[in-house]
Structure formats: C-alpha cells, structure tokens
Design a protein around this motif. Structure first.
Motif, short mmCIF file in Angstrom:
data_model
loop_
_atom_site.label_atom_id
_atom_site.label_comp_id
_atom_site.label_asym_id
_atom_site.label_seq_id
_atom_site.Cartn_x
_atom_site.Cartn_y
_atom_site.Cartn_z
N THR A 1 1.01 -1.29 0.10
CA THR A 1 0.01 0.15 -0.06
C THR A 1 1.01 1.43 -0.04
OG1 THR A 1 -1.75 -1.12 1.31
CG2 THR A 1 -1.61 1.42 1.57
N ILE A 2 0.54 2.23 -0.72
CA ILE A 2 1.01 3.46 -0.83
C ILE A 2 0.17 4.34 0.34
CG2 ILE A 2 1.81 5.58 -1.91
CD1 ILE A 2 2.16 4.01 -4.60
N ASN B 1 6.51 -1.38 9.50
CA ASN B 1 7.95 -1.52 8.51
C ASN B 1 7.62 -0.83 7.45
OD1 ASN B 1 10.30 -2.54 7.86
ND2 ASN B 1 9.37 -4.28 7.02
N VAL B 2 8.27 0.22 7.21
CA VAL B 2 8.41 1.19 6.11
C VAL B 2 9.22 0.37 5.05
CG1 VAL B 2 8.36 3.16 4.96
CG2 VAL B 2 7.42 3.08 7.31
N GLN B 3 8.79 0.23 3.95
CA GLN B 3 9.50 -0.42 2.78
C GLN B 3 10.15 0.34 1.84
OE1 GLN B 3 7.32 -4.12 1.90
NE2 GLN B 3 6.31 -3.74 3.90
N MET B 4 9.85 1.70 1.96
CA MET B 4 10.33 2.59 0.93
C MET B 4 9.53 3.84 1.06
SD MET B 4 9.70 2.37 -3.21
CE MET B 4 9.54 3.89 -4.15
N ILE B 5 10.27 5.30 1.11
CA ILE B 5 9.95 6.37 0.99
C ILE B 5 10.31 7.19 -0.05
CG2 ILE B 5 10.04 8.58 2.60
CD1 ILE B 5 10.38 6.72 5.10
N SER B 6 9.34 8.12 -0.47
CA SER B 6 9.86 8.77 -1.58
C SER B 6 8.91 10.40 -1.22
CB SER B 6 9.24 8.30 -2.87
OG SER B 6 9.01 9.00 -4.04
N GLN B 7 9.81 11.51 -1.81
CA GLN B 7 9.13 12.60 -1.74
C GLN B 7 9.11 12.96 -3.06
OE1 GLN B 7 10.68 15.44 1.15
NE2 GLN B 7 9.87 17.28 -0.16
N GLY B 8 7.84 13.43 -3.62
CA GLY B 8 7.59 13.62 -5.13
C GLY B 8 8.29 15.18 -5.30
N ALA B 9 8.61 15.19 -6.65
CA ALA B 9 9.19 16.45 -7.13
C ALA B 9 7.85 17.75 -6.87
CB ALA B 9 9.48 16.33 -8.54
N SER B 10 6.70 17.35 -6.85
CA SER B 10 5.53 18.19 -6.61
C SER B 10 5.75 19.13 -5.63
CB SER B 10 4.43 17.38 -6.77
OG SER B 10 4.31 16.69 -5.66
N ASN C 1 3.66 16.05 -1.66
CA ASN C 1 3.61 14.58 -1.48
C ASN C 1 4.61 13.80 -0.95
OD1 ASN C 1 2.84 11.93 -1.32
ND2 ASN C 1 2.31 11.80 -3.43
N ILE C 2 4.56 13.47 0.22
CA ILE C 2 5.60 12.25 0.85
C ILE C 2 4.97 11.00 0.86
CG2 ILE C 2 6.95 11.38 2.74
CD1 ILE C 2 7.16 14.75 3.47
N GLY C 3 5.49 9.93 0.26
CA GLY C 3 4.55 8.68 0.24
C GLY C 3 5.60 7.64 0.89
N PHE C 4 4.97 6.42 1.37
CA PHE C 4 5.85 5.43 1.72
C PHE C 4 4.92 4.19 1.89
CE2 PHE C 4 4.20 7.90 5.46
CZ PHE C 4 3.34 7.28 6.19
N ILE C 5 5.59 3.22 1.75
CA ILE C 5 5.02 1.82 1.23
C ILE C 5 4.85 0.92 2.64
CG2 ILE C 5 5.10 -0.17 -0.21
CD1 ILE C 5 4.99 2.09 -1.80
N VAL C 6 4.16 0.32 2.85
CA VAL C 6 3.79 -0.40 3.99
C VAL C 6 3.05 -1.83 3.32
CG1 VAL C 6 3.69 1.25 5.69
CG2 VAL C 6 1.52 0.49 4.85
N ASP C 7 3.06 -2.92 4.11
CA ASP C 7 2.09 -4.05 3.72
C ASP C 7 0.65 -3.61 3.67
OD1 ASP C 7 4.01 -5.84 3.02
OD2 ASP C 7 4.22 -6.51 5.21
N ASP C 8 -0.08 -4.34 2.99
CA ASP C 8 -1.59 -4.05 2.71
C ASP C 8 -2.05 -4.23 4.24
OD1 ASP C 8 -1.93 -3.44 0.06
OD2 ASP C 8 -2.59 -5.15 -0.60
N ASP C 9 -1.65 -5.37 4.77
CA ASP C 9 -2.68 -5.68 6.15
C ASP C 9 -2.22 -4.53 7.30
OD1 ASP C 9 -0.14 -6.78 6.59
OD2 ASP C 9 -0.90 -8.64 6.71
N GLU C 10 -1.05 -3.73 7.14
CA GLU C 10 -1.04 -2.67 8.02
C GLU C 10 -1.59 -1.52 7.58
OE1 GLU C 10 3.01 -4.39 10.31
OE2 GLU C 10 3.38 -3.22 8.49
#
Ligand code: ADP
Ligand code: ASP
Ligand code: MG
Length: 463
Positions: free
Chosen positions: A387-388, A415-424, A427-436
């Motif tokens: 999930t993002i 447990n965060v699996q990736m983080i990204s801050q868009g050039a826009s 938006n700061i996004g991070f990836i976790v497992d769906d069930d969390e």
C-alpha cells in the motif's frame, strides 16, 4: 442590450455523482438544488444512478455464465420513472437495447473492452433521460445530451480513454450559445464518449468528474461543482477513519495528488483541464447543500497547515531492482526506465541509490516480460500486496512531517519499505504491507489531525 458577454461568464457546471441520484427521492432533491441555482445558468453532468455501473458489470459476468439478468437495473429505473411521474418510454427503449446486448454476450461468451464500454455506457444514458424529464416536468426547461453528441471524442483506449483536444472546441460550438441565451438546462452524461470510429468509450471509473471539468474548461465556466455525498475533500478516507474533517481549500496540485494517490473522491485526471484554464472547482455535498464544501484553486494564500490529507492506495506492487554491475556504472537508471518505457508500464513512486532502484506499479499482473528484460541487467524482486500511504501537505515542512510520521510508525511497529518525496513538493509517500495500511492511516490521522484545536473547531461545526 445583452451584457452576458464571453469572459464575463456566469455559467456554472454542476456534476452529480451516483449517490446523489441513487433513487427518485434523491433525484427530486437534486432537482431542488438545480432550481435554487438556475440564476447561475447551470450545465448539468450526471453519473449513473447509484450502483448501476457495478450492476452492469455484474450483469456481464452473469451473462458470461449463461444467465443474463438486468432485473435490478430495470427495477431501479422503472421505479424512479413511476415515483417521479415521468414517462418510461425512453428508458424502456434503452433497457430493450441493453437486454439484446446481454443476449449477444451469452451467445458469443466473450466481453471485449470495447463491448464493456458499450455496456457500461447504459448507466449514464439512462440517468440523463430520467433527470432531464423530471426537470422538465417541474417546469425547468431541459434537454439531455449523450456526451458524444456534444462532441466528446477520445482515443480508442477502451475503459480508460483519453480525451482528444478537439473535444473542447466541439463543446463550445454545441453549448457555447447557451452563454448568450440560456434557453434550457442541459443534462449531459458523465463518463462516456466516442472514439473516431464511432465506438462508445469510457473515461475510467469515476470519470464523470473529468467530464464536468472538460465541459467547464470548454465553456470557461465560472465554477465547476462536483456534488458528492461528503462535505468536500476530507482529511482522509471516511470509510477508514470516522473522525475526519472537510478541507476548506486545496490547490489543484494537491487535489491532483490526492486523487492520483487513492482518494476516491475525485477522478485522478479530472483536475488537469480545469488546472490549465484556471477554472475553480468546488466539491460539495448534495446531502448537505448549505455546507461550502472544498474549493480547489490554482494558488492558496500562505497557510500554516502542516498536513492537508492522508491518502491510501492499496494493492500495488513494489519492484526492487539492484544492478549486477559494479558501483558507479553510469546509464543504469536510463536502462531501467527504457525497459519500462518499452513495456509501456507506468510507474507511480521511485526511490534510487547508485546501484539500485525501487519503484511501485499500479498493476502487478503480466509482469513476466518486464522481469525477464530487467534480469538482463539486475537482480529483481517483485513484491505484491503493498500500500502507498501519502501525506499531502506543506512539504516545506517535510522534516517535521517525516519526524512525526516516523514516530507514529515506530510506536505501532510498522515496517516502512520505501519512502519517496515527489518533485511536486506536496506529497511524501511510503510503502507498507496491505494488512498494516488501515491501522497506519488511523494512527497517522490521530496524530496529525485529531486533538488539534483547529481540527476540533472545524469538525465540530460541520455535519
Ligand atoms: P460520486 O461518484 O458520487 O461522485 P464518489 O463515490 O466517487 O462520489 O466519491 C465520494 C466518496 O469518496 C465518499 O463517499 C468517500 O467515501 C470517498 N472518499 C475517499 N477518500 C476521500 C477523501 N479524502 N475525501 C472525501 N471522500 C473520500
Ligand atoms: N458511473 C461511472 C462509475 O461508476 C462514472 C462515475 O460515476 O463517475 O465509475
Ligand atoms: Mg465518483
């Protein structure tokens, strides 16, 4: 003398979504809202009634199994005609055409994307006929239009078609005269169009928002109003968090990010046309019309808000790609993205280091070709069920946002699996497992919004 000249346009576009026109009672209510706004010369866009689009898709599935059934769709529309006291003739004709299509599906045991679009177009084609006839009945002179009859032309990318530029001129040619002489209230199908070969296409689920924004842009409307069943854009998805509040204003950029990163409230591409011509958009609640809703504008005055909203986009795929060559090899990223480009796979979020790149994909199906090509230059790990979670807000304060968010994630053992801050920069996004994901959104919402004085004040005064 007629002073209603172009550039001084008072016309608005009002789009009513499925839940706003779910039955006769809701349609009467919508007609009241239209009546109250007649001075603003509204152009109406309407979605299919209630869950009709889903029901049409279910009817196709049933037809594939040899059991076509449109009872629910038929009953809903016939009952609405009866309750509204309007003729069911035109609805009957369309239902007849729909029945024939389903018999065809039973026979050929196949639904191509082209047929699917033809099938789901019935929802909006039915609803405009009902609403327009009812407006006429209560004394608001009205005509309905199927969007392709006022010039909506798309490419042939069935089920997610792209609007062609000529559409804007076509709409102005067809409806522009209403700006000088508002002789009737047009009711236009959302969601549907035709390609150059005359096949019916659709704009992707939720596409009526886009229809409204295209019409508003073509006519240079004063405002595009999208009427929903919530008090505007909320701090997060109300189906996950109970205690949300509605936002007074967001920028086009923020609204587009919100929509793209999972907030179902707006179609992801719907902001683009309005953004180009700077046409203000407002999200309103047909169940609570007095609430001002959320205004979407080009630029907001300086705000002190740290975070605007939290969105959630489930069921995405994370691809980790690690170069098999040595550190410092140039051209690695170029090669990776060239492969995605050739495979025509679009990427949502990206995070890179010198030798690795992690990225997310919307659709995790049919990736074997991609994997094969990537494995020529890298080790590849494809992980589904992610999930993002996106934090949309004032990213000038990104350190503060990240600090707070990381605290919440740590306290909840996520447990965060990736983080990204868009050039826009919104938006700061991070990836976790769906069930969390849901617990994560609930806790983040609590920490960023609930309990703050501003939140209490605003959420206490809305519905
Ligand atoms: P319609 O089809 O009637 O135009 P939608 O159902 O597409 O409306 O969008 C409205 C729904 O979006 C709301 O009922 C709500 O459940 C959901 N939603 C998800 N995230 C948000 C959000 N951040 N703000 C408002 N609504 C949201
Ligand atoms: N009726 C279509 C859907 O359900 C389009 C829309 O509602 O905007 O996706
Ligand atoms: Mg929608």
């Amino acid at each position: 003398m007629n002073l209603n000249i172009r550039g001084n346009n008072k016309m608005i576009v009002m789009k009513f979504g499925g839940s706003s026109v779910a039955n006769a009672e809701r349609i009467k209510h919508v007609a009241e809202i239209i009546k109250m706004n007649l001075d603003e010369e509204p152009v109406i866009v309407v979605s299919a009634m209630g869950k009709t689009t889903d029901n049409l898709l279910a009817a196709a599935d049933a037809a594939l199994k040899g059991k076509p059934n449109i009872d629910a769709i038929k009953e809903l529309h016939f009952q609405a005609c009866k309750d509204l006291g309007i003729s069911k003739k035109e609805v009957e004709d369309l239902i007849q055409e729909l029945s024939q299509l389903l018999v065809g599906i039973v026979l050929i045991k196949e639904v191509s994307l082209r047929t699917k679009d033809y099938l789901i177009s019935f929802g909006e084609r039915l609803s405009v006929r009902v609403l327009s006839a009812y407006l006429d009945k209560i004394g608001i002179s009205s005509k309905y239009h199927d969007a392709f009859d006022i010039g909506f032309i798309t490419d042939s990318n069935f089920t997610n078609a792209g609007i062609l530029d000529e559409t804007y001129k076509n709409i102005d040619n067809k409806l522009g005269k209403l700006k000088d002489n508002y002789s009737y209230t047009p009711v236009i199908t959302g969601f549907i169009a035709k390609d150059k070969d005359g096949n019916i296409t659709t704009l992707g689920r939720g596409g009526s928002d886009l229809t409204a924004s295209v019409i508003g842009t073509a006519l240079e409307a004063k405002e595009v109003q999208v009427w929903k069943d919530v008090d505007g854009i909320l701090t997060t998805d109300p189906r996950i968090v109970e205690n949300t509040k509605s936002l007074e204003a967001v920028s086009f950029e923020e609204a587009a990010e919100l929509a793209y990163f999972g907030a179902k409230v707006l179609h992801p591409r719907s902001m683009l046309p309005a953004m180009k011509k700077n046409i203000p958009v407002r999200v309103k609640n047909s169940y609570n019309p007095k609430h001002p809703g959320t205004k979407i504008v080009a630029k907001l005055e300086d705000e002190d808000t740290l975070l605007k909203a939290i969105t959630i986009k489930k069921n995405i795929t994370l691809v980790d790609i690690v170069s098999t060559r040595m550190l410092g090899q140039y051209g690695f990223l170029a090669k990776v993205f060239d492969i995605f480009n050739k495979e025509r796979i679009s990427v949502d979020m990206v995070a890179t280091s010198e030798v690795s790149v992690s990225l997310t994909l919307d659709n995790g199906n049919g990736l074997s070709d991609l994997r094969e090509k990537l494995e020529e230059i890298a080790n590849v790990n494809i992980k589904k069920g992610k999930t993002i979670i996106s934090l949309i807000g004032n990213v000038h304060h990104s350190s503060e946002i990240l600090n707070k968010a990381c605290g919440v994630l740590k306290n909840n053992n996520i447990n965060v699996q990736m983080i990204s801050q868009g050039a826009s920069k919104v938006n700061i996004g991070f990836i976790v497992d769906d069930d969390e994901a849901e617990i994560c959104v609930k806790e983040l919402h609590k920490s960023f919004f609930e309990g703050t004085e501003k939140f209490k004040k605003i959420s206490g005064s809305s519905s």
